[in-house]
Enzyme design. Sequence first.
Site, PDB file in Angstrom:
ATOM      1  N   ASP A  13       0.812  -1.225   0.000  1.00  0.00           N
ATOM      2  CA  ASP A  13       0.000   0.000   0.000  1.00  0.00           C
ATOM      3  C   ASP A  13       0.844   1.274   0.000  1.00  0.00           C
ATOM      4  O   ASP A  13       0.447   2.303   0.566  1.00  0.00           O
ATOM      5  CB  ASP A  13      -0.975   0.005   1.194  1.00  0.00           C
ATOM      6  CG  ASP A  13      -1.850  -1.221   1.209  1.00  0.00           C
ATOM      7  OD1 ASP A  13      -2.236  -1.666   0.112  1.00  0.00           O
ATOM      8  OD2 ASP A  13      -2.133  -1.739   2.297  1.00  0.00           O
ATOM      9  N   LYS A  16       1.860   1.943  -5.212  1.00  0.00           N
ATOM     10  CA  LYS A  16       2.392   1.326  -6.440  1.00  0.00           C
ATOM     11  C   LYS A  16       1.466   1.591  -7.626  1.00  0.00           C
ATOM     12  O   LYS A  16       1.918   1.830  -8.737  1.00  0.00           O
ATOM     13  CB  LYS A  16       2.530  -0.199  -6.252  1.00  0.00           C
ATOM     14  CG  LYS A  16       3.518  -0.570  -5.165  1.00  0.00           C
ATOM     15  CD  LYS A  16       3.570  -2.063  -4.941  1.00  0.00           C
ATOM     16  CE  LYS A  16       2.341  -2.626  -4.272  1.00  0.00           C
ATOM     17  NZ  LYS A  16       2.171  -2.215  -2.860  1.00  0.00           N
ATOM     18  N   GLY A  40      -4.525  -4.398  -3.697  1.00  0.00           N
ATOM     19  CA  GLY A  40      -5.532  -3.357  -3.921  1.00  0.00           C
ATOM     20  C   GLY A  40      -4.778  -2.100  -4.297  1.00  0.00           C
ATOM     21  O   GLY A  40      -4.121  -1.497  -3.471  1.00  0.00           O
ATOM     22  N   HIS A  41      -4.805  -1.778  -5.588  1.00  0.00           N
ATOM     23  CA  HIS A  41      -4.048  -0.619  -6.076  1.00  0.00           C
ATOM     24  C   HIS A  41      -5.038   0.476  -6.488  1.00  0.00           C
ATOM     25  O   HIS A  41      -5.860   0.262  -7.358  1.00  0.00           O
ATOM     26  CB  HIS A  41      -3.170  -1.007  -7.266  1.00  0.00           C
ATOM     27  CG  HIS A  41      -2.107  -2.009  -6.918  1.00  0.00           C
ATOM     28  ND1 HIS A  41      -1.200  -2.472  -7.824  1.00  0.00           N
ATOM     29  CD2 HIS A  41      -1.806  -2.618  -5.746  1.00  0.00           C
ATOM     30  CE1 HIS A  41      -0.387  -3.346  -7.226  1.00  0.00           C
ATOM     31  NE2 HIS A  41      -0.745  -3.447  -5.972  1.00  0.00           N
ATOM     32  N   THR A 128      -5.902 -11.871   3.485  1.00  0.00           N
ATOM     33  CA  THR A 128      -7.027 -11.192   2.842  1.00  0.00           C
ATOM     34  C   THR A 128      -8.175 -12.176   2.573  1.00  0.00           C
ATOM     35  O   THR A 128      -9.225 -11.767   2.087  1.00  0.00           O
ATOM     36  CB  THR A 128      -6.585 -10.563   1.509  1.00  0.00           C
ATOM     37  OG1 THR A 128      -6.073 -11.610   0.675  1.00  0.00           O
ATOM     38  CG2 THR A 128      -5.512  -9.509   1.713  1.00  0.00           C
ATOM     39  N   ARG A 142       2.806 -29.212  -6.467  1.00  0.00           N
ATOM     40  CA  ARG A 142       2.561 -29.773  -7.805  1.00  0.00           C
ATOM     41  C   ARG A 142       1.176 -30.397  -7.951  1.00  0.00           C
ATOM     42  O   ARG A 142       0.986 -31.384  -8.657  1.00  0.00           O
ATOM     43  CB  ARG A 142       3.677 -30.779  -8.171  1.00  0.00           C
ATOM     44  CG  ARG A 142       5.005 -30.055  -8.335  1.00  0.00           C
ATOM     45  CD  ARG A 142       6.174 -30.971  -8.239  1.00  0.00           C
ATOM     46  NE  ARG A 142       6.287 -31.527  -6.915  1.00  0.00           N
ATOM     47  CZ  ARG A 142       7.303 -32.281  -6.509  1.00  0.00           C
ATOM     48  NH1 ARG A 142       8.277 -32.562  -7.336  1.00  0.00           N
ATOM     49  NH2 ARG A 142       7.334 -32.743  -5.284  1.00  0.00           N
ATOM     50  N   GLN A 223       1.861  -6.208  -3.183  1.00  0.00           N
ATOM     51  CA  GLN A 223       2.387  -6.273  -1.799  1.00  0.00           C
ATOM     52  C   GLN A 223       3.700  -5.471  -1.655  1.00  0.00           C
ATOM     53  O   GLN A 223       3.873  -4.498  -2.356  1.00  0.00           O
ATOM     54  CB  GLN A 223       2.574  -7.733  -1.355  1.00  0.00           C
ATOM     55  CG  GLN A 223       1.267  -8.511  -1.242  1.00  0.00           C
ATOM     56  CD  GLN A 223       0.710  -8.975  -2.557  1.00  0.00           C
ATOM     57  OE1 GLN A 223       1.399  -9.589  -3.352  1.00  0.00           O
ATOM     58  NE2 GLN A 223      -0.543  -8.696  -2.829  1.00  0.00           N
ATOM     59  N   ASP A 332       2.585  14.742   1.405  1.00  0.00           N
ATOM     60  CA  ASP A 332       1.557  15.725   1.781  1.00  0.00           C
ATOM     61  C   ASP A 332       0.844  15.361   3.082  1.00  0.00           C
ATOM     62  O   ASP A 332       0.383  16.239   3.808  1.00  0.00           O
ATOM     63  CB  ASP A 332       0.517  15.866   0.649  1.00  0.00           C
ATOM     64  CG  ASP A 332      -0.076  14.519   0.239  1.00  0.00           C
ATOM     65  OD1 ASP A 332       0.701  13.635  -0.151  1.00  0.00           O
ATOM     66  OD2 ASP A 332      -1.310  14.347   0.331  1.00  0.00           O
TER      67      ASP A 332
HETATM   68  P1  GDP Z   1      -0.713   0.243  -3.576  1.00  0.00           P
HETATM   69  O1  GDP Z   1      -1.358  -0.993  -3.082  1.00  0.00           O
HETATM   70  O2  GDP Z   1       0.749   0.282  -3.323  1.00  0.00           O
HETATM   71  O3  GDP Z   1      -1.050   0.570  -5.007  1.00  0.00           O
HETATM   72  O4  GDP Z   1      -1.319   1.429  -2.696  1.00  0.00           O
HETATM   73  P2  GDP Z   1      -2.880   1.641  -2.298  1.00  0.00           P
HETATM   74  O5  GDP Z   1      -3.597   2.108  -3.497  1.00  0.00           O
HETATM   75  O6  GDP Z   1      -3.389   0.449  -1.584  1.00  0.00           O
HETATM   76  O7  GDP Z   1      -2.738   2.776  -1.210  1.00  0.00           O
HETATM   77  C1  GDP Z   1      -2.155   4.004  -1.502  1.00  0.00           C
HETATM   78  C2  GDP Z   1      -3.217   5.106  -1.306  1.00  0.00           C
HETATM   79  O8  GDP Z   1      -2.574   6.355  -1.267  1.00  0.00           O
HETATM   80  C3  GDP Z   1      -4.216   5.197  -2.435  1.00  0.00           C
HETATM   81  O9  GDP Z   1      -5.447   5.605  -1.894  1.00  0.00           O
HETATM   82  C4  GDP Z   1      -3.643   6.284  -3.351  1.00  0.00           C
HETATM   83  O10 GDP Z   1      -4.638   6.969  -4.096  1.00  0.00           O
HETATM   84  C5  GDP Z   1      -3.028   7.184  -2.335  1.00  0.00           C
HETATM   85  N1  GDP Z   1      -1.823   7.915  -2.779  1.00  0.00           N
HETATM   86  C6  GDP Z   1      -0.808   7.487  -3.572  1.00  0.00           C
HETATM   87  N2  GDP Z   1       0.161   8.421  -3.642  1.00  0.00           N
HETATM   88  C7  GDP Z   1      -0.246   9.460  -2.853  1.00  0.00           C
HETATM   89  C8  GDP Z   1       0.341  10.706  -2.494  1.00  0.00           C
HETATM   90  O11 GDP Z   1       1.454  11.060  -2.873  1.00  0.00           O
HETATM   91  N3  GDP Z   1      -0.400  11.501  -1.643  1.00  0.00           N
HETATM   92  C9  GDP Z   1      -1.625  11.140  -1.156  1.00  0.00           C
HETATM   93  N4  GDP Z   1      -2.256  11.965  -0.333  1.00  0.00           N
HETATM   94  N5  GDP Z   1      -2.189   9.962  -1.487  1.00  0.00           N
HETATM   95  C10 GDP Z   1      -1.513   9.137  -2.309  1.00  0.00           C
HETATM   96  P1  IMO Z   2      -0.987  -4.220  -2.156  1.00  0.00           P
HETATM   97  O1  IMO Z   2      -0.580  -4.772  -3.503  1.00  0.00           O
HETATM   98  C1  IMO Z   2      -1.046  -4.736   2.175  1.00  0.00           C
HETATM   99  C2  IMO Z   2      -1.099  -8.854   3.677  1.00  0.00           C
HETATM  100  C3  IMO Z   2      -2.354  -9.337   4.383  1.00  0.00           C
HETATM  101  C4  IMO Z   2      -1.743 -10.320   5.370  1.00  0.00           C
HETATM  102  C5  IMO Z   2      -0.616 -10.953   4.549  1.00  0.00           C
HETATM  103  C6  IMO Z   2      -0.969 -12.295   3.918  1.00  0.00           C
HETATM  104  O2  IMO Z   2      -2.257  -3.449  -2.184  1.00  0.00           O
HETATM  105  O3  IMO Z   2       0.161  -3.515  -1.510  1.00  0.00           O
HETATM  106  P2  IMO Z   2      -2.507 -12.978   1.850  1.00  0.00           P
HETATM  107  O4  IMO Z   2      -3.966 -12.789   1.601  1.00  0.00           O
HETATM  108  O5  IMO Z   2      -1.617 -12.355   0.829  1.00  0.00           O
HETATM  109  O6  IMO Z   2      -2.129 -14.406   2.120  1.00  0.00           O
HETATM  110  O7  IMO Z   2      -2.225 -12.197   3.254  1.00  0.00           O
HETATM  111  O8  IMO Z   2      -0.291 -10.028   3.527  1.00  0.00           O
HETATM  112  N1  IMO Z   2      -1.326  -8.311   2.317  1.00  0.00           N
HETATM  113  C7  IMO Z   2      -1.263  -7.010   2.014  1.00  0.00           C
HETATM  114  N2  IMO Z   2      -1.074  -5.925   2.803  1.00  0.00           N
HETATM  115  N3  IMO Z   2      -1.192  -4.570   0.846  1.00  0.00           N
HETATM  116  C8  IMO Z   2      -1.349  -5.643   0.037  1.00  0.00           C
HETATM  117  O9  IMO Z   2      -1.342  -5.548  -1.307  1.00  0.00           O
HETATM  118  C9  IMO Z   2      -1.438  -6.939   0.618  1.00  0.00           C
HETATM  119  N4  IMO Z   2      -1.623  -8.184   0.136  1.00  0.00           N
HETATM  120  C10 IMO Z   2      -1.542  -9.014   1.182  1.00  0.00           C
HETATM  121  O10 IMO Z   2      -3.006  -8.266   5.034  1.00  0.00           O
HETATM  122  O11 IMO Z   2      -1.152  -9.629   6.433  1.00  0.00           O
HETATM  123 MG    MG Z   3      -2.878  -1.587  -1.786  1.00  0.00          MG
END
Ligand code: GDP
Ligand code: IMO
Ligand code: MG
Length: 427
Positions: A13, A16, A40-41, A128, A142, A223, A332
Amino acid sequence: MPALVLLGAQWGDEGKGKATDLLGGSVDYVVRYQGGNNAGHTVVVGDQKYALHLLPSGILSPSCTPVIGNGVVVDPSVLLSELSGLNERGVDTSKLLISGNAHIITPYHVSMDKVAERFLGKRKIGTTGRGIGPTYADKINRVGIRVQDLYDESILTQKVEAALDVKNQMLTKLYNRRAIAADQVVEELLGYAEQLKPYVADTVLVLNQALEDDKVVLFEGGQGTLLDIDHGTYPFVTSSNPTAGGACTGAGVGPTKISRVIGILKAYTTRVGAGPFPTELFDEDGEALRRIGGERGVTTGRDRRCGWFDAVIARYATRVNGLTDFFLTKLDVLTGWEQIPVCVAYEIDGKRVEELPYSQSDFHHAKPIYETLPGWSEDITKAKSFSDLPKNAQNYVKALEEMSGAPISAIGVGPGRDETIEINSFL
Ligand code: GDP
Ligand code: IMO
Ligand code: MG
């Protein structure tokens, strides 16, 4: 033009999705190489917000071909509903390519994930619940089902029956659940086959030919480094390799092709699920980071645990991934704090430790040693260049860069595509 890897430098999170989307317009292919719909991106384009789970974030850039590599685990029902959700919003998804070697998450994997967590009780991982661990376990054992198996009914039936022989024993005898009927699973999976067929391809060949033709290929990690099955905080990790090496095995591209590895790094730290987290905050600062940063999971809706920036982790990410650059996100969110603590080392059993301890027992009781940096109060969301940032924000970035071991080449100052300060070009 060579290949780039973009991956999470912390516990996921980090932003990415936004970073990938930003580069999406300038690259030819965006490839997911591991994980599944546990990711979750979030991508914000203008006033539109997209939550992507399985699809590469490049799907939002019309010029780019999105690829689901062999290292990904695919839940076909999730994939098809994600595709139709995007189609309804006018996004063209017809260029998507899916590796025939990618493994399939079946309904029994999802069931096994959920019951195993319940069985662990207090010791649960906090997965998750999407079936990720059981699907990778079957792959390694396998006894997995691959996308290509959808096109051979007899093989598919044999494989599902073999997998369920053992799993049904576990479900009924150990977990006290109902058995799952193999023929129903086969029927459900066959029901996806035709819809998926146009996308299935030899993605290894496609990507290697693209690289030979000087196309730009971006690998988008799911992740983060500390959730890596080998290099993360095991067992509180995911079941794949989000670290840079995972891009090679998960897409079938040799390491000599990769010229740049970009670590996405949040200006503070978050984690979802269980496991150690030295800089976690349980006070109003943690609550404020969660509120201002909108730190709630995109996949499971769980509140993210929040804490200060941890430079020990960032240095570790630089090392295990061979990072060439960082993209620092969410700067920010820190606006308004008078002082910002940054963890520079740990105290473990009374000793100062500069690097991530290899022993999990040590890491579990590592206490952060903080240095406090002066904050800023000016709005930075409109900043377009490094010099637009207030002096203290500049100094915060420079301090993080020095501690983390790789140049910070971009800074996020808001969720939108254009709310980014580019310092060194990635391409
Ligand atoms: P990911 O899983 O690495 O793609 O990240 P997530 O989308 O789960 O979480 C990142 C959150 O931060 C999302 O809600 C983005 O819209 C938000 N985000 C990303 N870059 C920035 C930033 O520079 N500033 C702010 N305020 N939000 C950001
Ligand atoms: P993104 O791509 C944050 C965490 C779960 C749990 C562990 C194992 O959005 O960064 P799983 O279901 O993969 O077997 O769970 O990994 N986890 C994440 N935490 N962002 C994610 O993806 C994650 N994907 C899995 O919360 O602790
Ligand atoms: Mg995410």
